[in-house]
Design a protein around this motif. Structure first.
Motif, PDB file in Angstrom:
ATOM      1  N   ASP A   3     -94.091  13.020 -50.859  1.00  0.00           N
ATOM      2  CA  ASP A   3     -92.812  12.550 -50.337  1.00  0.00           C
ATOM      3  C   ASP A   3     -92.404  13.338 -49.085  1.00  0.00           C
ATOM      4  OD1 ASP A   3     -92.470  14.881 -51.724  1.00  0.00           O
ATOM      5  OD2 ASP A   3     -90.529  14.334 -52.549  1.00  0.00           O
ATOM      6  N   LYS A   4     -93.148  14.321 -48.732  1.00  0.00           N
ATOM      7  CA  LYS A   4     -92.883  15.132 -47.541  1.00  0.00           C
ATOM      8  C   LYS A   4     -93.818  14.737 -46.417  1.00  0.00           C
ATOM      9  CE  LYS A   4     -89.970  18.141 -49.410  1.00  0.00           C
ATOM     10  NZ  LYS A   4     -88.635  18.382 -48.980  1.00  0.00           N
ATOM     11  N   GLU A  32    -105.419   6.231 -44.496  1.00  0.00           N
ATOM     12  CA  GLU A  32    -104.285   5.818 -45.333  1.00  0.00           C
ATOM     13  C   GLU A  32    -103.334   6.976 -45.603  1.00  0.00           C
ATOM     14  OE1 GLU A  32    -107.619   7.110 -47.933  1.00  0.00           O
ATOM     15  OE2 GLU A  32    -107.480   5.543 -46.420  1.00  0.00           O
ATOM     16  N   ASP A  33    -103.826   8.213 -45.581  1.00  0.00           N
ATOM     17  CA  ASP A  33    -102.980   9.387 -45.802  1.00  0.00           C
ATOM     18  C   ASP A  33    -102.376   9.902 -44.495  1.00  0.00           C
ATOM     19  OD1 ASP A  33    -103.676   9.333 -48.480  1.00  0.00           O
ATOM     20  OD2 ASP A  33    -105.350  10.700 -48.203  1.00  0.00           O
ATOM     21  N   LEU A  34    -103.109   9.769 -43.408  1.00  0.00           N
ATOM     22  CA  LEU A  34    -102.715  10.375 -42.140  1.00  0.00           C
ATOM     23  C   LEU A  34    -102.059   9.357 -41.219  1.00  0.00           C
ATOM     24  CD1 LEU A  34    -106.004  12.357 -41.422  1.00  0.00           C
ATOM     25  CD2 LEU A  34    -104.020  13.105 -42.721  1.00  0.00           C
ATOM     26  N   ALA A  51     -97.884  11.886 -44.457  1.00  0.00           N
ATOM     27  CA  ALA A  51     -97.352  12.205 -45.778  1.00  0.00           C
ATOM     28  C   ALA A  51     -98.532  12.481 -46.701  1.00  0.00           C
ATOM     29  CB  ALA A  51     -96.502  11.058 -46.304  1.00  0.00           C
ATOM     30  N   PHE A  52     -98.917  13.742 -46.800  1.00  0.00           N
ATOM     31  CA  PHE A  52    -100.085  14.129 -47.587  1.00  0.00           C
ATOM     32  C   PHE A  52     -99.867  15.516 -48.161  1.00  0.00           C
ATOM     33  CE2 PHE A  52    -100.909  15.200 -43.119  1.00  0.00           C
ATOM     34  CZ  PHE A  52    -101.134  16.558 -43.199  1.00  0.00           C
ATOM     35  N   VAL A  77     -91.684  18.455 -42.709  1.00  0.00           N
ATOM     36  CA  VAL A  77     -90.536  17.695 -42.240  1.00  0.00           C
ATOM     37  C   VAL A  77     -90.118  16.777 -43.367  1.00  0.00           C
ATOM     38  CG1 VAL A  77     -89.718  16.056 -40.504  1.00  0.00           C
ATOM     39  CG2 VAL A  77     -91.455  17.747 -39.892  1.00  0.00           C
ATOM     40  N   ASP A  78     -88.841  16.745 -43.694  1.00  0.00           N
ATOM     41  CA  ASP A  78     -88.361  15.885 -44.769  1.00  0.00           C
ATOM     42  C   ASP A  78     -88.392  14.437 -44.306  1.00  0.00           C
ATOM     43  OD1 ASP A  78     -87.317  14.950 -47.097  1.00  0.00           O
ATOM     44  OD2 ASP A  78     -85.276  15.650 -46.725  1.00  0.00           O
TER      45      ASP A  78
END
Length: 85
Positions: A3-4, A32-34, A51-52, A77-78
């Motif tokens: 989630d971050k 898909e992650d990056l 978001a990984f 980063v939120d």
């Protein structure tokens, strides 16, 4: 999926064109992650954002490229506010 939103910089040994292509191919397989990636051949650094889980990405890079991966910096980063840098 985390989630971050993270931006991570790692140091990898990029000796030749083949090494560069191997790293690039591994990063494209993790698309898909990056969200984005940057390979700096002169300073031998790879930067990835998305978001990984940073440790998981470093382990995947290590396994897919058979190269040592040294995590230099991780910025968090939120991503809960709906927009990303």
């Amino acid at each position: 999926m985390s989630d971050k939103f993270y931006c991570m910089t790692v140091r990898m040994n990029i000796d030749c064109n083949g090494c560069y292509q191997r790293i690039r191919r591994a990063l494209l397989q993790m698309q898909e992650d990056l969200e984005s990636h940057l390979i700096d051949r002169k300073q031998q650094r790879v930067s990835v954002c998305g978001a990984f889980v940073p440790q998981d990405v470093a382990i995947k890079l290590r396994k897919k490229t058979n190269r040592r991966v040294e995590i230099m910096e991780i910025k968090e980063v939120d991503a809960g506010d709906g927009h990303r840098p």
